[in-house]
Design a protein around this motif. Structure first.
Motif, short mmCIF file in Angstrom:
data_model
loop_
_atom_site.label_atom_id
_atom_site.label_comp_id
_atom_site.label_asym_id
_atom_site.label_seq_id
_atom_site.Cartn_x
_atom_site.Cartn_y
_atom_site.Cartn_z
N GLY A 15 0.83 -1.20 0.00
CA GLY A 15 0.00 0.00 0.00
C GLY A 15 0.86 1.24 0.00
O GLY A 15 2.04 1.21 0.38
N ASN A 16 0.28 2.36 -0.45
CA ASN A 16 0.99 3.64 -0.41
C ASN A 16 0.01 4.73 -0.02
O ASN A 16 -1.16 4.47 0.29
N SER A 17 0.46 5.97 -0.04
CA SER A 17 -0.35 7.07 0.46
C SER A 17 -1.62 7.30 -0.35
O SER A 17 -2.58 7.89 0.15
N SER A 18 -1.65 6.83 -1.59
CA SER A 18 -2.81 7.09 -2.43
C SER A 18 -4.06 6.33 -1.96
O SER A 18 -5.17 6.71 -2.30
N ASP A 19 -3.88 5.26 -1.17
CA ASP A 19 -5.03 4.50 -0.71
C ASP A 19 -5.32 4.72 0.78
O ASP A 19 -6.09 3.99 1.39
N ASN A 20 -4.72 5.74 1.37
CA ASN A 20 -4.94 6.01 2.78
C ASN A 20 -6.37 6.52 3.02
O ASN A 20 -6.91 7.26 2.20
N PRO A 21 -6.98 6.15 4.14
CA PRO A 21 -8.32 6.66 4.45
C PRO A 21 -8.28 8.14 4.81
O PRO A 21 -7.29 8.63 5.37
N LYS A 22 -9.36 8.84 4.48
CA LYS A 22 -9.45 10.27 4.79
C LYS A 22 -10.41 10.53 5.95
O LYS A 22 -10.30 11.55 6.62
N ASP A 23 -11.37 9.63 6.13
CA ASP A 23 -12.37 9.82 7.17
C ASP A 23 -12.66 8.47 7.80
O ASP A 23 -13.01 7.52 7.09
N PRO A 24 -12.51 8.33 9.12
CA PRO A 24 -12.69 7.02 9.76
C PRO A 24 -14.11 6.50 9.73
O PRO A 24 -14.35 5.34 10.07
N MET A 25 -15.08 7.34 9.30
CA MET A 25 -16.47 6.89 9.22
C MET A 25 -16.90 6.58 7.79
O MET A 25 -18.03 6.15 7.57
N PHE A 26 -16.04 6.80 6.81
CA PHE A 26 -16.34 6.51 5.41
C PHE A 26 -15.14 5.79 4.82
O PHE A 26 -14.13 6.42 4.47
N LEU A 27 -15.23 4.48 4.70
CA LEU A 27 -14.10 3.65 4.33
C LEU A 27 -14.44 2.76 3.15
O LEU A 27 -15.55 2.23 3.06
N THR A 28 -13.46 2.58 2.26
CA THR A 28 -13.64 1.61 1.19
C THR A 28 -13.45 0.20 1.76
O THR A 28 -12.95 0.02 2.88
N GLU A 29 -13.82 -0.79 0.98
CA GLU A 29 -13.63 -2.17 1.43
C GLU A 29 -12.15 -2.45 1.70
O GLU A 29 -11.81 -3.12 2.68
N GLN A 30 -11.29 -1.95 0.82
CA GLN A 30 -9.86 -2.17 1.02
C GLN A 30 -9.38 -1.52 2.31
O GLN A 30 -8.59 -2.11 3.07
N GLN A 31 -9.83 -0.31 2.59
CA GLN A 31 -9.43 0.38 3.81
C GLN A 31 -9.91 -0.37 5.05
O GLN A 31 -9.20 -0.44 6.06
N LYS A 32 -11.12 -0.94 4.98
CA LYS A 32 -11.61 -1.74 6.10
C LYS A 32 -10.79 -3.02 6.25
O LYS A 32 -10.53 -3.47 7.38
N ASN A 33 -10.38 -3.60 5.14
CA ASN A 33 -9.62 -4.85 5.20
C ASN A 33 -8.22 -4.66 5.79
O ASN A 33 -7.56 -5.65 6.13
N ARG A 34 -7.78 -3.41 5.88
CA ARG A 34 -6.45 -3.12 6.42
C ARG A 34 -6.52 -2.50 7.82
O ARG A 34 -5.56 -1.89 8.28
N ALA A 35 -7.65 -2.66 8.48
CA ALA A 35 -7.87 -2.06 9.80
C ALA A 35 -8.24 -3.13 10.82
O ALA A 35 -8.68 -4.22 10.47
N VAL A 36 -8.06 -2.78 12.09
CA VAL A 36 -8.52 -3.62 13.19
C VAL A 36 -9.12 -2.70 14.25
O VAL A 36 -8.56 -1.65 14.58
N SER A 37 -10.30 -3.08 14.76
CA SER A 37 -10.95 -2.35 15.84
C SER A 37 -10.89 -3.19 17.11
O SER A 37 -11.09 -4.41 17.06
N LEU A 38 -10.66 -2.52 18.24
CA LEU A 38 -10.54 -3.22 19.52
C LEU A 38 -11.41 -2.54 20.56
O LEU A 38 -11.47 -1.30 20.61
N LEU A 39 -12.07 -3.33 21.38
CA LEU A 39 -12.91 -2.82 22.46
C LEU A 39 -12.28 -3.18 23.80
O LEU A 39 -11.75 -4.28 23.99
#
Length: 324
Positions: free
Chosen positions: A242-266
């Motif tokens: 990945g590079n800067s061109s696919d970075n998320p801009k808003d944590p509430m609006f994410l592409t499928e790829q951006q979600k696939n590269r994230a982890v949420s913890l409670l």
């Protein structure tokens, strides 16, 4: 809509000792302007809620210096209607970086070691504490080799810490009441780490290691590899380029790829947590971005190229007023 993996249960955090109040630092008071936000959007309705917090005191923890602790009024948090689906989850909204001096590497040298974020407790479970100002304090407990320490702090709506390739840093995170400066135990808390990827041929591979959470959440098509250590901790490691061109801009609006590269913890009943950020061998620096909410449980899935709604607009009365 997100198809999230089932959260994995984990041990509850163990009680931790209160940090010793060595070297109490007096804080210079300064007035803060009334802050409010109003946004008009055709594409998505907006709901405004208001709150007010004020206070001043000192920092009673080891390894951090004085900051300007303010008598402040933060009035106005604008949320998209889409974010109502997040209302039941914990949410520490990052407002600003008070100072950034992780491992005394600057840029705010002389302000004490660490990064201090001013946040607002806006999530589910906050109850009467809704709108409380919380200071999120991140200290380095190991050597730290930044790519550019001046870029630490915030990137848009995200907290951000960068690393030189081939290095890692151990971090300790604590939360303090911005008014009383007392260490807080948060009944509910969440973090999401985004954009965990690597350079070409797996170089500078990113990973986040931590424990003490009650559950973690990934998409069903996650690109992250999950491993466990002998200490019971979990490591979430990137597996794709990945590079800067696919970075998320808003944590509430994410592409499928951006979600696939994230982890949420409670987290439950948490006052102190540790994590390790690591960038594998390579040439490219790596930037770790995060927010204080479980975005994978409630963010909207969008197409690549989607432009998030306009950011919050701020005005200073009485000379400035919102126009709706």
């Amino acid at each position: 809509a997100l198809s999230a993996g089932t959260g994995r249960s984990h041990l509850q955090p163990q009680p931790l000792e209160e940090p010793q109040p060595e070297g109490l630092a007096s804080c210079r008071l300064r007035p803060k302007h009334l802050r409010a936000a109003t946004v008009l959007s055709i594409c998505s309705g907006l709901v405004a809620v208001s709150f007010g917090i004020s206070g001043h005191s000192v920092f009673p923890w080891e390894g951090t210096g004085a900051i300007d602790t303010s008598t402040s009024s933060l009035r106005g948090e604008v949320t998209q209607l889409e974010s109502d689906r997040c209302a039941k989850y914990p949410y520490l909204k990052f407002i600003k970086t008070e100072y950034s001096n992780l491992a005394n590497r600057g840029p705010d040298r002389g302000r004490g070691e660490g990064i201090v974020y001013r946040t607002l407790d806006l999530g589910g479970g906050a109850g009467d504490e809704y709108g409380k100002e919380v200071l999120l304090v991140i200290n380095a407990t190991s050597a730290y080799f930044p790519f550019a320490s001046r870029l630490n702090g915030m990137t848009g709506k995200y907290g951000s810490i960068n690393l030189r390739a081939g290095s890692s840093v151990d971090l300790r995170m604590r939360m303090y009441d911005a008014e009383t400066m007392m260490l807080l135990t948060m009944p509910e808390m969440a973090f999401t780490f985004f954009d965990l990827d690597a350079g070409h041929n797996g170089a500078s591979q990113e990973s986040v290691s931590l424990n003490g959470f009650s559950s973690y959440h990934l998409t069903s098509d996650t690109e992250l590899v999950v491993t466990t250590g002998s200490d019971g901790g979990y490591t979430f490691t990137a597996s794709t380029y990945g590079n800067s061109s696919d970075n998320p801009k808003d944590p509430m609006f994410l592409t499928e790829q951006q979600k696939n590269r994230a982890v949420s913890l409670l987290f439950h009943q948490i006052s102190d947590l540790t994590c390790t950020l690591k960038a594998g061998p390579g040439k490219d620096p790596r930037f770790f971005i995060f927010v204080g909410r479980p975005s994978l449980l409630c963010a909207v899935t969008v197409q690549a190229g989607f432009k998030p709604p306009l950011p919050d607009l701020h005005f200073q009365p009485p000379r400035e007023v919102p126009v709706v």
